[in-house]
Design a protein around this motif. Structure first.
Motif, PDB file in Angstrom:
ATOM      1  N   TYR A   1      34.999  46.839  45.614  1.00  0.00           N
ATOM      2  CA  TYR A   1      35.687  47.728  45.463  1.00  0.00           C
ATOM      3  C   TYR A   1      37.564  47.866  45.482  1.00  0.00           C
ATOM      4  CZ  TYR A   1      30.744  50.164  44.975  1.00  0.00           C
ATOM      5  OH  TYR A   1      29.910  49.820  44.612  1.00  0.00           O
ATOM      6  N   THR A   2      37.975  48.340  44.399  1.00  0.00           N
ATOM      7  CA  THR A   2      39.520  47.928  44.814  1.00  0.00           C
ATOM      8  C   THR A   2      40.412  49.583  43.976  1.00  0.00           C
ATOM      9  OG1 THR A   2      41.794  46.350  44.950  1.00  0.00           O
ATOM     10  CG2 THR A   2      40.298  46.592  43.054  1.00  0.00           C
ATOM     11  N   PHE A   3      41.163  49.332  44.654  1.00  0.00           N
ATOM     12  CA  PHE A   3      41.692  51.184  43.854  1.00  0.00           C
ATOM     13  C   PHE A   3      43.245  51.136  44.696  1.00  0.00           C
ATOM     14  CE2 PHE A   3      38.836  51.189  47.495  1.00  0.00           C
ATOM     15  CZ  PHE A   3      39.454  52.345  48.487  1.00  0.00           C
ATOM     16  N   LEU A   4      43.552  51.993  44.376  1.00  0.00           N
ATOM     17  CA  LEU A   4      45.565  52.568  44.672  1.00  0.00           C
ATOM     18  C   LEU A   4      45.118  53.579  45.414  1.00  0.00           C
ATOM     19  CD1 LEU A   4      47.739  51.915  41.349  1.00  0.00           C
ATOM     20  CD2 LEU A   4      47.532  50.362  43.649  1.00  0.00           C
ATOM     21  N   GLY A   5      45.987  54.074  46.497  1.00  0.00           N
ATOM     22  CA  GLY A   5      45.476  55.814  47.471  1.00  0.00           C
ATOM     23  C   GLY A   5      47.279  55.561  48.278  1.00  0.00           C
ATOM     24  N   ARG A   6      46.626  56.518  49.763  1.00  0.00           N
ATOM     25  CA  ARG A   6      47.394  56.397  50.451  1.00  0.00           C
ATOM     26  C   ARG A   6      46.849  56.854  51.536  1.00  0.00           C
ATOM     27  NH1 ARG A   6      49.031  62.098  50.764  1.00  0.00           N
ATOM     28  NH2 ARG A   6      50.545  61.607  51.779  1.00  0.00           N
ATOM     29  N   ILE A   7      47.218  56.733  52.938  1.00  0.00           N
ATOM     30  CA  ILE A   7      46.812  56.885  53.952  1.00  0.00           C
ATOM     31  C   ILE A   7      47.279  58.844  54.250  1.00  0.00           C
ATOM     32  CG2 ILE A   7      46.297  56.779  56.649  1.00  0.00           C
ATOM     33  CD1 ILE A   7      44.103  55.556  55.080  1.00  0.00           C
ATOM     34  N   SER A   8      46.750  59.903  54.467  1.00  0.00           N
ATOM     35  CA  SER A   8      47.394  61.051  54.659  1.00  0.00           C
ATOM     36  C   SER A   8      47.666  61.174  56.174  1.00  0.00           C
ATOM     37  CB  SER A   8      46.450  62.003  54.450  1.00  0.00           C
ATOM     38  OG  SER A   8      45.563  62.110  55.190  1.00  0.00           O
ATOM     39  N   VAL A   9      48.725  61.980  56.235  1.00  0.00           N
ATOM     40  CA  VAL A   9      48.714  62.592  57.691  1.00  0.00           C
ATOM     41  C   VAL A   9      46.764  62.529  58.432  1.00  0.00           C
ATOM     42  CG1 VAL A   9      51.080  63.372  56.969  1.00  0.00           C
ATOM     43  CG2 VAL A   9      49.259  65.005  57.222  1.00  0.00           C
TER      44      VAL A   9
ATOM     45  N   ARG B   1      38.342  50.432  40.368  1.00  0.00           N
ATOM     46  CA  ARG B   1      36.827  49.732  40.360  1.00  0.00           C
ATOM     47  C   ARG B   1      36.257  49.054  40.699  1.00  0.00           C
ATOM     48  NH1 ARG B   1      39.778  51.018  36.784  1.00  0.00           N
ATOM     49  NH2 ARG B   1      41.799  50.799  35.633  1.00  0.00           N
ATOM     50  N   LYS B   2      35.336  48.086  40.431  1.00  0.00           N
ATOM     51  CA  LYS B   2      33.934  47.582  41.244  1.00  0.00           C
ATOM     52  C   LYS B   2      34.369  46.280  40.268  1.00  0.00           C
ATOM     53  CE  LYS B   2      29.447  47.489  42.394  1.00  0.00           C
ATOM     54  NZ  LYS B   2      27.639  48.079  42.372  1.00  0.00           N
ATOM     55  N   TYR B   3      34.226  45.394  41.506  1.00  0.00           N
ATOM     56  CA  TYR B   3      33.497  44.233  41.159  1.00  0.00           C
ATOM     57  C   TYR B   3      32.337  42.765  41.453  1.00  0.00           C
ATOM     58  CZ  TYR B   3      38.660  43.833  39.082  1.00  0.00           C
ATOM     59  OH  TYR B   3      40.214  43.976  38.773  1.00  0.00           O
ATOM     60  N   SER B   4      32.110  42.628  40.694  1.00  0.00           N
ATOM     61  CA  SER B   4      30.979  41.178  41.099  1.00  0.00           C
ATOM     62  C   SER B   4      31.018  39.932  40.387  1.00  0.00           C
ATOM     63  CB  SER B   4      29.151  42.186  40.483  1.00  0.00           C
ATOM     64  OG  SER B   4      28.065  41.233  41.280  1.00  0.00           O
ATOM     65  N   ASN B   5      31.635  39.339  41.798  1.00  0.00           N
ATOM     66  CA  ASN B   5      31.010  37.351  41.384  1.00  0.00           C
ATOM     67  C   ASN B   5      32.576  37.745  40.013  1.00  0.00           C
ATOM     68  OD1 ASN B   5      28.639  36.769  42.340  1.00  0.00           O
ATOM     69  ND2 ASN B   5      27.895  37.538  40.819  1.00  0.00           N
ATOM     70  N   GLY B   6      33.122  38.137  40.187  1.00  0.00           N
ATOM     71  CA  GLY B   6      35.010  38.316  39.845  1.00  0.00           C
ATOM     72  C   GLY B   6      35.268  38.732  38.669  1.00  0.00           C
ATOM     73  N   LYS B   7      34.073  39.581  38.228  1.00  0.00           N
ATOM     74  CA  LYS B   7      34.240  40.779  37.053  1.00  0.00           C
ATOM     75  C   LYS B   7      34.087  42.049  37.219  1.00  0.00           C
ATOM     76  CE  LYS B   7      32.299  37.305  33.451  1.00  0.00           C
ATOM     77  NZ  LYS B   7      30.737  36.698  33.130  1.00  0.00           N
TER      78      LYS B   7
ATOM     79  N   LEU C   1      30.887  60.481  36.927  1.00  0.00           N
ATOM     80  CA  LEU C   1      30.369  61.091  37.698  1.00  0.00           C
ATOM     81  C   LEU C   1      29.996  60.812  38.546  1.00  0.00           C
ATOM     82  CD1 LEU C   1      28.643  64.448  35.919  1.00  0.00           C
ATOM     83  CD2 LEU C   1      30.790  63.880  37.423  1.00  0.00           C
ATOM     84  N   HIS C   2      28.971  59.476  38.990  1.00  0.00           N
ATOM     85  CA  HIS C   2      28.415  58.560  39.839  1.00  0.00           C
ATOM     86  C   HIS C   2      29.552  58.168  40.265  1.00  0.00           C
ATOM     87  CE1 HIS C   2      23.999  58.442  39.830  1.00  0.00           C
ATOM     88  NE2 HIS C   2      24.298  59.022  38.293  1.00  0.00           N
ATOM     89  N   LYS C   3      31.094  57.393  39.508  1.00  0.00           N
ATOM     90  CA  LYS C   3      32.446  57.291  40.095  1.00  0.00           C
ATOM     91  C   LYS C   3      32.686  57.864  41.685  1.00  0.00           C
ATOM     92  CE  LYS C   3      36.008  56.303  38.305  1.00  0.00           C
ATOM     93  NZ  LYS C   3      37.518  55.726  37.067  1.00  0.00           N
ATOM     94  N   LYS C   4      32.714  59.222  40.469  1.00  0.00           N
ATOM     95  CA  LYS C   4      33.818  60.101  41.746  1.00  0.00           C
ATOM     96  C   LYS C   4      32.975  60.915  42.637  1.00  0.00           C
ATOM     97  CE  LYS C   4      35.691  63.241  37.849  1.00  0.00           C
ATOM     98  NZ  LYS C   4      36.469  64.169  38.540  1.00  0.00           N
TER      99      LYS C   4
END
Length: 573
Positions: free
Chosen positions: A46-54, A66-72, A9-12
């Motif tokens: 933070y990294t993710f897939l997605g799209r840019i809408s109209v 995903r969240k990354y900190s110090n490569g992990k 829920l925090h991620k959402k």
């Protein structure tokens, strides 16, 4: 709920925050090797897939986030972690950040309750719900990140009084001396006794009259005023004590019909079959943009505003068979002189005790009709979407259904502006669509106390609406439709349609553009309200909180502007 579901829920909510703050131009999102990146520092991103809408806003694929900190990869993180990281980007003071995080934790607790509520309910079942039932399970304002802030309520209040808890409760009633009240209703059309009968049976009313008589007082010198139970305990019983000890206010306790809260929190629907009225009560908690009291401005003559709007609609050939007004038929406010005399104090102290009676949605429906807030069209989960169920019921194609929605909802709202210079902030709670066998038929509008304004060139500018309406230049008023409905509702609805019905966003808006073009063909539409112009102004709502903070003496938040939006309704975009 296990820890995985909790942190999900925090991620959402973090995903929603990134999407909205990218749209509001606070976040720079990088794109590289098919992935998007939000870089916070050299260590954290933070990294993710997605799209840019109209609309040029980001739509993130949740499973890829995903969240990354110090490569992990970081497996568990909170909304508070995220906003602490982006505090400087958002330009929040420490004080604002702390309260913003408090709102966030409140919102997530509401989401926890909502998730539990929805666990054993399927989409097909929800598609049969009436207005009251479907309204309770909606997530709240789609554009505002902290849409269940409810600052002032704790765990027990959220579990008892929040709509997602789906509880019913009696309200606290008071008898208040008329000469200490501001009140209004059209006594040629309605009596307070009729309103009382919607909440009490004859024996209950008899007991109330006997109690007032026991004080050696005359019932006819008093009005019965409903008060939210929390408001009574938190504020009225203490802050209004001078009036209570003088018997100006007589507490009658919690009695009468039970009510369930709508998603707006302070509006309550009666559980009594055939009830004609909802109650709108002061609840002095901060939820989204302001503290939810009952302002005194519209109390005395607010019913005349409802009647005037209904008459304008009844006299208009395009609107009369398409739009229904939920009239606010009566209202009461009890001022407290100790607070009213303080000119520079917070507005909330002048809105503590008041109520509005509004016609109920169910009282306006015919056979085989249901009504849903337009925000219900955003409801979807991993098992499908609510709009897909309505389309299935209607036996229309997706495009036919959407076209009928645009003609039933968007065109009447636009006509109200183009022909009459009148605007309603048309978000997903105060615009309600009537469905017959699943297909859109009519529009219900409500919430005229503050959400209804007039253009400076309106042909009704010199007419009596009972109250003084806020007046805006037509190019600003049109944002009640552009920002209020297109950006705040359709921007999310088109995504639901594409993801669940494979009807492309671009086609969604081109269809809307064609419906609007057909309406405009025989109208002399000024460029300042032309919905087919090249660009719209972008109105920002979340960023305003970062700037304004939570000052007790601050007035309701005023929006800010970002860069212009390219109009997705144009077929050549």
């Amino acid at each position: 709920m296990n820890s995985h579901e909790f942190f999900n829920l925090h991620k959402k909510l973090i995903i929603k925050a990134i999407e909205e703050l990218q749209y509001e131009e606070l976040f720079d999102i990088e794109y590289n090797h098919s992935h998007f990146y939000l870089k916070i520092s050299e260590e954290v991103y933070y990294t993710f897939l997605g799209r840019i809408s109209v609309w040029d806003n980001l739509q993130i694929e949740e499973e890829s986030f995903r969240k990354y900190s110090n490569g992990k990869v970081v497996k568990e993180y909170t909304l508070a972690d995220f906003f602490y990281e982006v505090q400087d980007i958002c330009k929040m003071s420490d004080e604002t950040l702390a309260q913003f995080i408090e709102e966030g934790n409140q919102t997530i607790y509401g989401d926890l309750i909502l998730n539990e509520t929805l666990k054993n309910i399927n989409i097909e079942e929800i598609a049969k719900y009436n207005f009251k039932s479907v309204d309770q399970i909606l997530s709240g304002h789609p554009k505002i990140i902290m849409n269940k802030g409810r600052l002032g309520w704790g765990k027990s209040e959220l579990e008892k009084y929040a709509p997602e808890s789906r509880n019913s409760y009696q309200v606290h009633w008071c008898a208040i001396a008329k000469n200490n009240l501001i009140w209004g209703l059209d006594e040629t059309q309605l009596a307070f006794s009729t309103l009382y009968s919607d909440s009490f049976d004859e024996s209950e009313l008899k007991e109330i009259k006997e109690k007032i008589a026991s004080y050696d007082l005359n019932f006819d010198d008093y009005l019965l005023v409903p008060v939210h139970p929390w408001q009574w305990n938190k504020y009225i019983s203490i802050q209004f004590a001078p009036l209570i000890y003088k018997n100006i206010i007589i507490s009658l306790g919690e009695l009468g019909a039970t009510y369930t809260p709508q998603v707006s929190i302070r509006t309550l629907s009666s559980d009594t079959e055939g009830s004609q009225y909802d109650l709108k009560l002061a609840i002095s908690i901060l939820n989204t943009s302001c503290v939810r009291g009952i302002p005194q401005k519209y109390i005395k003559d607010g019913h005349r505003l409802s009647e005037k709007i209904e008459k304008i609609i009844a006299d208009d050939n395009i609107l009369k068979d398409k739009v229904i007004v939920l009239k606010e038929v009566a209202a009461i406010s009890c001022p407290m002189p100790e607070f009213d005399r303080i000119s520079g104090g917070s507005y909330r102290y002048k809105e503590l005790l008041g109520c509005v009676w509004r016609e109920s949605v169910e009282s306006k429906l015919g056979d085989n009709e249901i009504a849903i807030p337009t925000a219900a069209l955003l409801f979807s989960n991993d098992k499908g979407s609510l709009v897909a169920e309505y389309i299935k019921q209607s036996r229309l194609t997706c495009e036919e259904w959407l076209k009928q929605y645009f003609k039933s909802v968007v065109i009447p709202l636009y006509h109200l502006q183009a022909e009459h210079g009148l605007g309603l902030v048309a978000h997903g709670q105060n615009t309600i669509v009537i469905l017959k066998n699943g297909a859109p038929q009519k529009l219900i509008i409500k919430d005229f106390h503050g959400d209804f304004r007039m253009a400076s060139n309106s042909k009704h500018i010199n007419e009596d609406f009972g109250v003084s309406l806020d007046t805006l230049a037509p190019e600003y008023l049109i944002h009640d439709l552009i920002t209020g409905h297109f950006v705040t509702l359709l921007r999310y609805f088109s995504r639901v349609v594409e993801e669940n019905l494979d009807y492309k966003e671009r086609d969604f808006y081109h269809l809307l553009g064609r419906v609007i073009s057909n309406y405009q063909d025989d109208k002399n539409i000024g460029e300042n309200i032309n919905l087919l112009k090249v660009e719209f102004e972008k109105v920002l709502v979340n960023s305003v909180r970062f700037v304004a903070g939570y000052s007790e003496t601050a007035q309701r938040l005023k929006p800010m502007l970002g860069n212009n939006i390219k109009n997705p309704l144009l077929s050549d975009k």
